[in-house]
Design a protein around this motif. Structure first.
Motif, PDB file in Angstrom:
ATOM      1  N   ARG A  27      33.942  38.202  49.180  1.00  0.00           N
ATOM      2  CA  ARG A  27      33.715  39.383  50.001  1.00  0.00           C
ATOM      3  C   ARG A  27      34.762  39.473  51.115  1.00  0.00           C
ATOM      4  O   ARG A  27      35.257  40.551  51.436  1.00  0.00           O
ATOM      5  N   VAL A  30      37.903  40.897  49.673  1.00  0.00           N
ATOM      6  CA  VAL A  30      37.809  42.343  49.469  1.00  0.00           C
ATOM      7  C   VAL A  30      37.992  43.082  50.789  1.00  0.00           C
ATOM      8  O   VAL A  30      38.700  44.094  50.875  1.00  0.00           O
ATOM      9  N   ASN A  34      40.885  45.696  51.937  1.00  0.00           N
ATOM     10  CA  ASN A  34      40.511  46.997  52.483  1.00  0.00           C
ATOM     11  C   ASN A  34      41.247  47.268  53.797  1.00  0.00           C
ATOM     12  O   ASN A  34      41.746  48.381  54.035  1.00  0.00           O
ATOM     13  N   ALA A 164      45.318  38.627  50.888  1.00  0.00           N
ATOM     14  CA  ALA A 164      44.427  39.755  50.601  1.00  0.00           C
ATOM     15  C   ALA A 164      44.915  41.013  51.305  1.00  0.00           C
ATOM     16  O   ALA A 164      44.945  42.103  50.712  1.00  0.00           O
ATOM     17  N   THR A 199      37.163  49.308  46.464  1.00  0.00           N
ATOM     18  CA  THR A 199      36.862  48.127  47.280  1.00  0.00           C
ATOM     19  C   THR A 199      35.460  48.212  47.886  1.00  0.00           C
ATOM     20  O   THR A 199      34.760  47.200  47.989  1.00  0.00           O
ATOM     21  N   ILE A 202      33.064  47.331  45.083  1.00  0.00           N
ATOM     22  CA  ILE A 202      33.073  45.887  44.793  1.00  0.00           C
ATOM     23  C   ILE A 202      32.364  45.107  45.899  1.00  0.00           C
ATOM     24  O   ILE A 202      31.567  44.204  45.634  1.00  0.00           O
ATOM     25  N   GLY A 203      32.675  45.456  47.158  1.00  0.00           N
ATOM     26  CA  GLY A 203      32.043  44.763  48.267  1.00  0.00           C
ATOM     27  C   GLY A 203      30.530  44.895  48.244  1.00  0.00           C
ATOM     28  O   GLY A 203      29.801  43.929  48.499  1.00  0.00           O
TER      29      GLY A 203
END
Length: 243
Positions: A27, A30, A34, A164, A199, A202-203
């Motif tokens: 997380r 991600v 973001n 990331a 994103t 997914i999060g």
């Protein structure tokens, strides 16, 4: 039968903790991506609103990417360093407790398993067996939800955060530089908002929340950021302050 069920429950609790820790790292990755998408896209469209030159866009985009990645890495390093120091201190205290009062520590461990739902007899059995195998590991897992081998590394966290962020930042940078000048801003808007929706989805999937709401929130926030920076860039460009 009841004892076997209690033992299975104890093992399941340990496995659940390990999975939760991995999901937290995923997380965080991600969210880092973001941040890279939003921050670099906002800078890029802001500059695009002020000038059509590719050179300024490339310069500003790369500066935002490098500066953001370094900032994310430093912030994560400082934050995780504090967490790591705290974990190491807790491990040291628990080692000292085990050396000074092993029987009292054993009783405390059994009570910890009782609080997790095991029967008193099974809790004592589990505490004894786990203490014989790895006393420190048993206490850290049951009482602190911590594994001595999983103490977070500030260097790893900082590096992962920078990676990331960079991966997220590459998308808006390419979206603003590759298309022709007359469509580069609309293309960037579409690419960025689509990426943010992914994103967010997914999060929320990782966290177990509403994927639609999460995706809508990040898309709306990203759209506001892009619109605001583009408007400011356009205003500065039309005023003649930049060109």
């Amino acid at each position: 039968m009841k004892r076997a069920e209690d033992l299975r429950r104890a093992r399941a609790q340990s496995t659940t903790g390990e999975i939760a820790q991995r999901l937290n790292w995923l997380r965080a990755g991600v969210l880092g991506a973001n941040d890279g998408i939003v921050s670099v896209a906002a800078v890029a469209v802001g500059v695009a609103g002020a000038t059509e030159g590719t050179g300024p866009l490339l310069t500003a985009g790369l500066a935002a990417l490098v500066g953001g990645a370094v900032s994310m890495a430093l912030g994560e390093y400082v934050s995780v360093s504090s967490q790591s120091d705290s974990q190491k201190a807790m491990i040291a205290r628990k080692k000292l407790d085990l050396e000074r009062a092993p029987q009292e520590s054993l009783a405390h461990l059994a009570r910890a398993y009782e609080h997790k739902g095991l029967s008193p007899a099974t809790a004592v059995l589990v505490a004894n067996e786990l203490t014989g195998h790895d006393a420190l590991g048993a206490h850290l897992s049951a009482e602190l939800n911590l594994d001595a081998d999983d103490v977070v590394s500030p260097w790893h966290a900082g590096f992962a955060s920078a990676i990331a962020f960079t991966l997220g930042a590459i998308l808006p940078l390419l979206a603003i530089l590759l298309p022709p000048e007359n469509i580069r801003v609309p293309v960037t808007f579409v690419a960025v908002l689509l990426a943010l929706g992914i994103t967010g989805w997914i999060g929320a999937t990782i966290g177990g929340g509403s994927r639609t709401k999460a995706a809508a929130r990040v898309v709306l926030g990203g759209a506001v950021a892009l619109a605001a920076t583009f408007a400011i860039g356009s205003l500065l460009g039309s005023s003649g302050l930049v060109g």
